[in-house]
Scaffold this active site. Structure first.
Site, mmCIF file in Angstrom:
data_model
loop_
_atom_site.group_PDB
_atom_site.id
_atom_site.type_symbol
_atom_site.label_atom_id
_atom_site.label_comp_id
_atom_site.label_asym_id
_atom_site.label_seq_id
_atom_site.Cartn_x
_atom_site.Cartn_y
_atom_site.Cartn_z
ATOM 1 N NE ARG A 194 7.912 0.198 -2.069
ATOM 2 C CZ ARG A 194 7.812 1.169 -2.966
ATOM 3 N NH1 ARG A 194 8.266 2.382 -2.671
ATOM 4 N NH2 ARG A 194 7.261 0.951 -4.144
ATOM 5 C CB ILE A 216 -1.170 -7.278 1.565
ATOM 6 C CG1 ILE A 216 -1.780 -7.807 2.878
ATOM 7 C CG2 ILE A 216 -1.488 -5.787 1.394
ATOM 8 C CD1 ILE A 216 -1.273 -7.116 4.131
ATOM 9 C CE1 TYR A 229 18.714 9.048 5.785
ATOM 10 C CE2 TYR A 229 18.206 9.686 8.033
ATOM 11 C CZ TYR A 229 18.960 9.843 6.886
ATOM 12 O OH TYR A 229 19.953 10.782 6.833
ATOM 13 C CE1 TYR A 286 5.072 -3.746 3.325
ATOM 14 C CE2 TYR A 286 4.422 -1.454 3.587
ATOM 15 C CZ TYR A 286 4.758 -2.512 2.775
ATOM 16 O OH TYR A 286 4.797 -2.336 1.420
ATOM 17 C CB THR A 332 4.035 1.101 -0.299
ATOM 18 O OG1 THR A 332 4.646 0.732 0.926
ATOM 19 C CG2 THR A 332 5.097 1.616 -1.258
ATOM 20 C CB THR A 333 -0.176 0.629 -3.374
ATOM 21 O OG1 THR A 333 0.641 -0.530 -3.216
ATOM 22 C CG2 THR A 333 -0.687 0.690 -4.796
ATOM 23 C CE LYS A 348 2.314 -5.448 1.703
ATOM 24 N NZ LYS A 348 1.907 -4.122 1.139
#
Length: 305
Positions: A142, A206, A111, A137, A47-48, A165
């Site tokens: 998100r 993380i 989604y 993840y 994401t980062t 994660k």
């Protein structure tokens, strides 16, 4: 690659040039900095790292060049997830063939909002085609979907699914540590849980904050390892408000603003993300106990954090 020492992993940003291309020179400089300040592994293309805005070609080149840069010194985890199961499986299989990529990070399919049966089938399908182990993840904030603890426990029985994660509660981390195999890697993805996660038996964190607070976080984990809970606790208490400040605006804009001010030239963000404006920079600086104009783009330099 052995993950035994990989307690502090940095979810590294993707630096961009002024013309919005990946800046590999800046990536190399930043990586060297992170290795010297305590990072013991990386997530590249998370994401980062603004993965949703990277093309397929960019991802393959980024992961290949980053793995070459690391040269097997620490684990490299590459992001390959999406909300399309077959596309995720294909990308994960392709990325797994890149020398030096040790695992793939596969996000819950956003989604679409599948049920738990669909989530389980998604990860099982990806795992069956993967060339390297995968790490799940789970970030409901998100994705709009939560992988239930019991579903994760079931998936942890798959020998090619080696970890998670987890971006939920400490109670969830406790449950996963208690009910998954002893070699299953449970990481928190919430910086303010770094110490608590480690103390309840998780592998570690993380991190985004490790970009700028890596030395303090390394010191915190090292203190805990020798039983100095008082020092570890003090460091976490000092870091928590700063860690939270790094998410006061959509990430990774805040962390990039700090890195730019430190001279690492990570550039801006790709749309739909945007770099912080001057008012946001000032607010972030104040929250990090820095001079009000410390993060101004016109005052780049070796900012002390």
């Amino acid at each position: 690659m052995n993950f035994e020492q990989a307690d502090l992993l940095t979810a590294i940003v993707t630096p961009f040039t002024a013309d919005n291309q990946i800046d590999y020179a800046s990536l190399e400089r930043l990586t060297k900095h992170l290795l010297t300040t305590g990072s013991r592994g990386f997530v590249i293309g998370g994401t980062t790292g603004e993965t949703p805005t990277l093309s397929h070609t960019e991802k393959i080149e980024l992961y290949t060049r980053f793995a070459q840069l690391i040269t097997d010194r620490v684990p490299v985890i590459a992001g390959t997830g999406s909300n399309n199961t077959q596309a995720t499986a294909e990308l994960t299989a392709e990325v797994g063939k890149i020398p030096g990529v040790d695992a793939c990070l596969v996000v819950a399919p956003y989604y679409n909002k599948p049920n738990q049966r669909g989530l389980k089938a998604h990860f099982e399908t990806v795992s069956q085609q993967a060339q390297v182990p995968i790490i799940i993840y789970n970030i409901p904030g998100r994705t709009g979907i939560t992988i239930a603890n019991d579903t994760l426990v079931e998936l942890a029985q798959d020998p090619n699914i080696i970890g998670v994660k987890q971006c939920t509660s400490i109670e969830d981390l406790e449950y996963l540590v208690e009910h998954t195999p002893s070699d299953f890697l449970v990481y928190s993805g919430e910086d303010n849980q770094a110490l608590a996660a480690k103390m309840i038996g998780a592998q570690g964190i993380i991190s985004v904050a490790a970009h700028v607070y890596g030395q303090q976080m390394r010191h915190m984990y090292d203190a805990l390892a020798v039983g100095d809970v008082a020092t570890a606790g003090k460091l976490q208490r000092q870091l928590t408000p700063k860690m939270q400040a790094l998410f006061m605006f959509p990430s990774p804009a805040p962390i990039k603003a700090v890195l730019n001010a430190q001279g690492y030239q990570t550039g801006g963000c790709r749309l739909p993300m945007q770099a912080l404006n001057s008012a946001e920079q000032e607010t972030l600086a104040q929250s990090l106990d820095l001079p009000a104009q410390a993060l101004a783009q016109t005052k780049l330099g070796e900012l002390e954090i």
